[in-house]
Write an enzyme that holds these catalytic residues in place. Structure first.
Site, PDB file in Angstrom:
ATOM      1  N   SER A 126     -54.680 -48.945 -87.137  1.00  0.00           N
ATOM      2  CA  SER A 126     -55.471 -48.747 -85.930  1.00  0.00           C
ATOM      3  C   SER A 126     -56.067 -50.060 -85.455  1.00  0.00           C
ATOM      4  CB  SER A 126     -56.604 -47.752 -86.242  1.00  0.00           C
ATOM      5  OG  SER A 126     -57.577 -47.762 -85.227  1.00  0.00           O
ATOM      6  N   TYR A 151     -64.134 -44.904 -91.917  1.00  0.00           N
ATOM      7  CA  TYR A 151     -62.772 -44.616 -91.425  1.00  0.00           C
ATOM      8  C   TYR A 151     -62.041 -45.942 -91.184  1.00  0.00           C
ATOM      9  CZ  TYR A 151     -59.164 -44.185 -87.935  1.00  0.00           C
ATOM     10  OH  TYR A 151     -57.979 -44.322 -87.243  1.00  0.00           O
ATOM     11  N   LYS A 155     -58.637 -47.955 -93.104  1.00  0.00           N
ATOM     12  CA  LYS A 155     -57.453 -48.524 -92.452  1.00  0.00           C
ATOM     13  C   LYS A 155     -57.261 -49.970 -92.908  1.00  0.00           C
ATOM     14  CE  LYS A 155     -55.968 -45.042 -90.105  1.00  0.00           C
ATOM     15  NZ  LYS A 155     -54.742 -44.353 -90.576  1.00  0.00           N
TER      16      LYS A 155
END
Ligand code: WQD
Length: 350
Positions: A126, A151, A155
């Site tokens: 992302s 989050y 990644k």
């Protein structure tokens, strides 16, 4: 036919990618525990492609169950790994849930990749890894910044784990850094099924427009951007999906420059929140009920992609513009309203 294992295949980007893989001659199996998705997507995939996909409802954290899938399937050509939790706000409230699910799942998967000598691995990453960039557009060489949420940290850690793994194993990997995936498949048979109140902009817009939400808030219009609202690179989910097929083909054809190449998946155009809303209103012919609210903690002010690498190396061509994104998102929202009960039944069947 070359077989691809897709984790998270019942999810938003996973289901769109399976359609694209099937349309490009691949055989596909899915591994999705349906904790954040339903089997409804599988029927949509079948309607679009005419092919029935086998999904193993296995949690990647259950190593023995995952291992058994690899024992059952010889010659898996590649893996595309989507399965992970991805709600920024939830990750702040429940970090251990995110670190356990996203990292244990990835490590178990890579253990199987090693054990079964799977040659190719594509990771769903992302633009979050860039944080608040100092210079835009961002290239794949732009510095990554400390993640704004657990989050985002999963990644960044996921990318590092795969880079270190690929450096010592034969498996060749690709990291695909998505910008903001939006919209739905043009057939209107698959799309995003947000659980609960939508965090992301486009589902918030369409749910407000259809009356599921009374109004929506624009989180701040006092930023240093052309109209004061945050700037993003919205990219149609079907364009994202096709990039995964191109990435697998790129690895199979041994075009990779390193053991772990990185690509930005964005349109290269920045769009503000207010511009996105205006485009939606034009496309849908509806006036959106929104107010300017306070800034949202952790929001990046402005980011959009330099996508030259994906265009030049993968041969990626963007097919959908912002109007298509809004039109397909709106059509999907209207379908969800009509088929809400059917979808709920599918969820119960899981
Ligand atoms: C976009 C803009 C909001 C809702 C996150 C993740 C990213 C990816 C996509 C998973 C922001 C504004 C939103 C609303 C608003 N996740 N907004 N009102 O935060 O850029 O990215 O989701 O793949 O990794 O970080 O996306 O859609 O939440 O927000 O004003 O009701 O819309 O403030 O400026 P974001 P988003």
């Amino acid at each position: 036919m070359k077989k691809i294992l897709v984790t998270g295949g019942c999810g938003y980007i996973g289901s769109h990618t399976i359609v694209d893989l099937l349309e490009n001659g691949f055989d596909v199996i899915s591994v999705d525990d349906n904790s954040r998705s339903t089997r409804y997507a599988l029927s949509g995939i079948e309607k679009i492609t005419g092919k029935k996909i086998k999904n193993y409802t296995v949690d990647l954290k259950s190593f023995d169950d995952l291992y058994a899938i690899f024992q059952e399937h010889e010659n898996i050509e590649g893996i595309i790994h989507f399965a992970a939790y991805k709600a920024v706000g939830e990750s702040v409230a429940a970090p251990l849930l995110y670190y356990e699910n996203n990292m244990f799942g990835l490590i178990n998967l890579l253990k199987c990749v090693k054990e079964f000598s799977i040659p190719h691995f594509v990771f769903s990453s992302s633009c979050t890894v860039y944080g608040n960039p100092d210079i835009i557009p961002v290239t794949e060489q732009s510095p990554t910044k400390p993640a704004e949420s657990p989050y985002g940290a999963t990644k960044q850690m996921g990318e590092r784990i795969i880079q270190d793994f690929s450096a010592v194993e034969k498996t060749k990997s690709i990291l695909l850094r998505y910008f903001n995936p939006v919209g739905a498949h043009p057939s209107n048979e698959i799309g995003e099924l947000p659980l609960g109140k939508p965090m992301n902009l486009v589902p918030a817009i369409t749910q407000t427009a259809i009356g599921k939400l009374p109004k929506m808030l624009v989180y701040g219009n006092d930023y240093d951007t052309r109209d004061g609202s945050c700037l993003r690179d919205y990219i149609h989910v079907s364009d994202i999906a096709h990039a995964h097929t191109l990435a697998i083909q790129y690895l199979i054809n041994q075009k990779n420059k390193t053991q772990c190449d990185i690509f930005n998946l964005g349109t290269g155009n920045g769009v503000t929140v207010l511009e996105a809303i205006k485009t939606f209103e034009e496309v849908s012919g509806t006036k959106l009920n929104y107010e300017i609210g306070p800034r949202r903690a952790g929001d990046v002010i402005a980011i959009y992609a330099n996508n030259d690498c994906a265009v030049q190396e993968l041969g990626w061509k963007i097919q959908f513009g912002l109007k298509d994104m809004m039109q397909t998102a709106w059509a999907w929202e209207q379908k969800l309203k009509k088929e809400e009960n059917l979808i709920k039944q599918q969820a119960v069947l899981n």
